[in-house]
Structures are given as structure tokens and as C-alpha cells.
Motif scaffolding. Structure first.
Motif, PDB file in Angstrom:
ATOM      1  N   ARG A  94     -10.985  -2.540   6.145  1.00 31.60           N
ATOM      2  CA  ARG A  94      -9.683  -2.303   5.473  1.00 31.60           C
ATOM      3  C   ARG A  94      -9.369  -0.696   5.789  1.00 31.60           C
ATOM      4  NH1 ARG A  94     -11.080  -1.621  -0.102  1.00 31.60           N
ATOM      5  NH2 ARG A  94     -11.660   0.182   0.524  1.00 31.60           N
ATOM      6  N   ASP A  95     -10.417   0.116   6.084  1.00 26.38           N
ATOM      7  CA  ASP A  95     -10.581   1.544   6.445  1.00 26.38           C
ATOM      8  C   ASP A  95      -9.768   1.606   7.917  1.00 26.38           C
ATOM      9  OD1 ASP A  95     -11.031   2.244   3.883  1.00 26.38           O
ATOM     10  OD2 ASP A  95     -13.185   2.723   4.394  1.00 26.38           O
ATOM     11  N   ARG A 115      -6.146   0.684   7.866  1.00 25.54           N
ATOM     12  CA  ARG A 115      -5.458   1.852   6.962  1.00 25.54           C
ATOM     13  C   ARG A 115      -5.324   2.958   8.077  1.00 25.54           C
ATOM     14  NH1 ARG A 115      -7.668   2.142   0.799  1.00 25.54           N
ATOM     15  NH2 ARG A 115      -6.302   0.351   0.142  1.00 25.54           N
ATOM     16  N   LYS A 128       2.407   3.191   7.709  1.00 21.65           N
ATOM     17  CA  LYS A 128       2.839   3.022   6.413  1.00 21.65           C
ATOM     18  C   LYS A 128       4.219   3.144   6.158  1.00 21.65           C
ATOM     19  CE  LYS A 128       1.657   7.380   4.113  1.00 21.65           C
ATOM     20  NZ  LYS A 128       1.128   7.983   3.142  1.00 21.65           N
ATOM     21  N   GLN A 166       5.007   4.067   0.512  1.00 22.77           N
ATOM     22  CA  GLN A 166       3.564   3.502   0.245  1.00 22.77           C
ATOM     23  C   GLN A 166       2.619   4.274   0.239  1.00 22.77           C
ATOM     24  OE1 GLN A 166       3.555   0.291   3.371  1.00 22.77           O
ATOM     25  NE2 GLN A 166       4.720  -1.268   2.219  1.00 22.77           N
ATOM     26  N   ARG A 167       1.593   4.412  -0.505  1.00 21.47           N
ATOM     27  CA  ARG A 167       0.418   5.025  -0.393  1.00 21.47           C
ATOM     28  C   ARG A 167      -0.428   4.756   0.917  1.00 21.47           C
ATOM     29  NH1 ARG A 167      -3.321   5.042  -5.657  1.00 21.47           N
ATOM     30  NH2 ARG A 167      -5.278   5.613  -4.324  1.00 21.47           N
ATOM     31  N   TYR A 168      -0.408   3.298   1.000  1.00 20.81           N
ATOM     32  CA  TYR A 168      -1.238   2.896   2.274  1.00 20.81           C
ATOM     33  C   TYR A 168      -0.498   1.799   2.939  1.00 20.81           C
ATOM     34  CZ  TYR A 168      -5.229   4.657  -0.320  1.00 20.81           C
ATOM     35  OH  TYR A 168      -6.202   5.623  -0.978  1.00 20.81           O
ATOM     36  N   PRO A 169      -0.699   1.504   4.350  1.00 22.12           N
ATOM     37  CA  PRO A 169      -0.080   0.548   5.028  1.00 22.12           C
ATOM     38  C   PRO A 169      -0.584  -0.755   4.329  1.00 22.12           C
ATOM     39  CG  PRO A 169      -1.172   1.896   6.527  1.00 22.12           C
ATOM     40  CD  PRO A 169      -1.908   2.292   5.172  1.00 22.12           C
TER      41      PRO A 169
END
Length: 171
Positions: free
Chosen positions: A59-60, A63, A68, A72-75
Motif C-alpha cells: 500500500r505504501d 501511495r 492523487k 484526496q488525501r491518498y491515491p
């Protein structure tokens, strides 16, 4: 590898980062469409479910490498990578697919020659044809009146269409 055995599938360098636990119908549909299109084209892929336990590192990676969208805070998934190279998100994939540039988008060699859109082909064909003087055109000549008295009026229907109306009126 013995005789009659299929050749091993090439390693899937195309990674689709997905969320198997998304509450968003849009994300779910986008993930499904990408997978469906790539499988139908025979392009090997690997799905990486970033919502599964123990996939925090993946996940990292997603991201860090993905873009993004505004607000949005994260993709968000789906995000597409070829190895470690970021290709794009669903919107980028969709545009590349519609423009017949999916292989270029994914950074893989083309399997089939690029299709020529019908409009471009018509223009190319028209350019190849020589323009001849006095060729018929769609426009009526200027010295002919707009209406011709020898033609039947366009409002009249053929007799076969009028027959049911007459039968109904007589009944």
C-alpha cells in the motif's frame, strides 16, 4: 517442460493495485473493468489487494508512486504499474484504451498493429482520389428551380399504406 505441456506464462509485470474491501461502487467497477480488459487482451497481470492484512508495505509503495487526485488525501485504487514504473489510474487507463494506445500506456510491445480510425481513413482515401472538373456534386445546379412539377408530392403516402385507414373508416 515435457511434450504437450503448455509453456509457462510470462511473469506478470503489470500490477493493478486494488481494494478488495472498497465500499465505493465506482472503485469496484473500475477495478473490474481494468481486469476484464487486460485479461481479454491476454495481457498478464498481478492484482495486489492493498486492503488485505499484511499488505501495508505494498500500500505504501502504491501511495508513494501513484498520483492523487485533487481533494484526496491518498491515491485511491485502482492504480496501474509496470514493474516499479507508474502507468496511471483508471481514468488514464480508460483514455488509453479508447484511443487504442493501451500497450504504449502500459509500456509493453504491441501485439496487433494500431487501428486506423474510420474518419482518418476516409480523409486519406479522399486525398488519394483526383478531383475532376465537372464531377457531380450533391448540390442542385443553380439554373434548376428548387421544386420540380414532375415529381410526386412528398406528403402523399403509397396506396398500400392508405388501405388500412380506408378499411377502418368504412367499418
Amino acid at each position: 517442460m515435457g511434450e504437450g505441456e503448455p509453456a509457462p506464462a510470462p511473469a506478470a509485470d503489470i500490477k493493478i493495485f486494488i481494494s478488495g474491501n472498497s465500499g465505493s461502487k465506482e472503485i469496484t467497477n473500475s477495478q473490474h473493468r481494468i481486469t476484464m480488459i487486460l485479461k481479454s487482451l491476454g495481457i498478464p497481470l498481478k492484482q495486489v489487494d492493498i486492503s488485505a492484512p499484511g499488505t501495508e508495505e505494498q500500500r505504501d509503495v502504491m501511495r508513494a508512486g501513484a498520483k492523487k487526485k485533487e481533494g484526496q488525501r491518498y491515491p485511491l485504487p485502482p492504480q496501474i504499474f509496470n514493474g516499479d514504473k507508474y502507468c496511471g489510474d483508471y481514468d488514464d487507463f480508460d483514455v488509453a484504451n479508447e484511443d487504442d494506445e493501451l500497450e504504449e500506456f502500459l509500456g509493453i510491445p504491441r501485439k496487433t498493429p494500431k487501428a486506423v480510425p474510420a474518419e482518418e481513413k476516409k480523409e486519406e482515401d479522399a486525398e488519394k482520389l483526383p478531383a475532376t472538373e465537372g464531377a457531380p456534386t450533391d448540390a442542385a445546379p443553380a439554373d434548376v428551380p428548387a421544386t420540380d412539377s414532375t415529381e410526386a408530392p412528398a406528403a402523399e403516402a403509397p396506396p398500400s399504406e392508405e388501405a388500412p385507414v380506408d378499411e377502418t373508416a368504412a367499418a
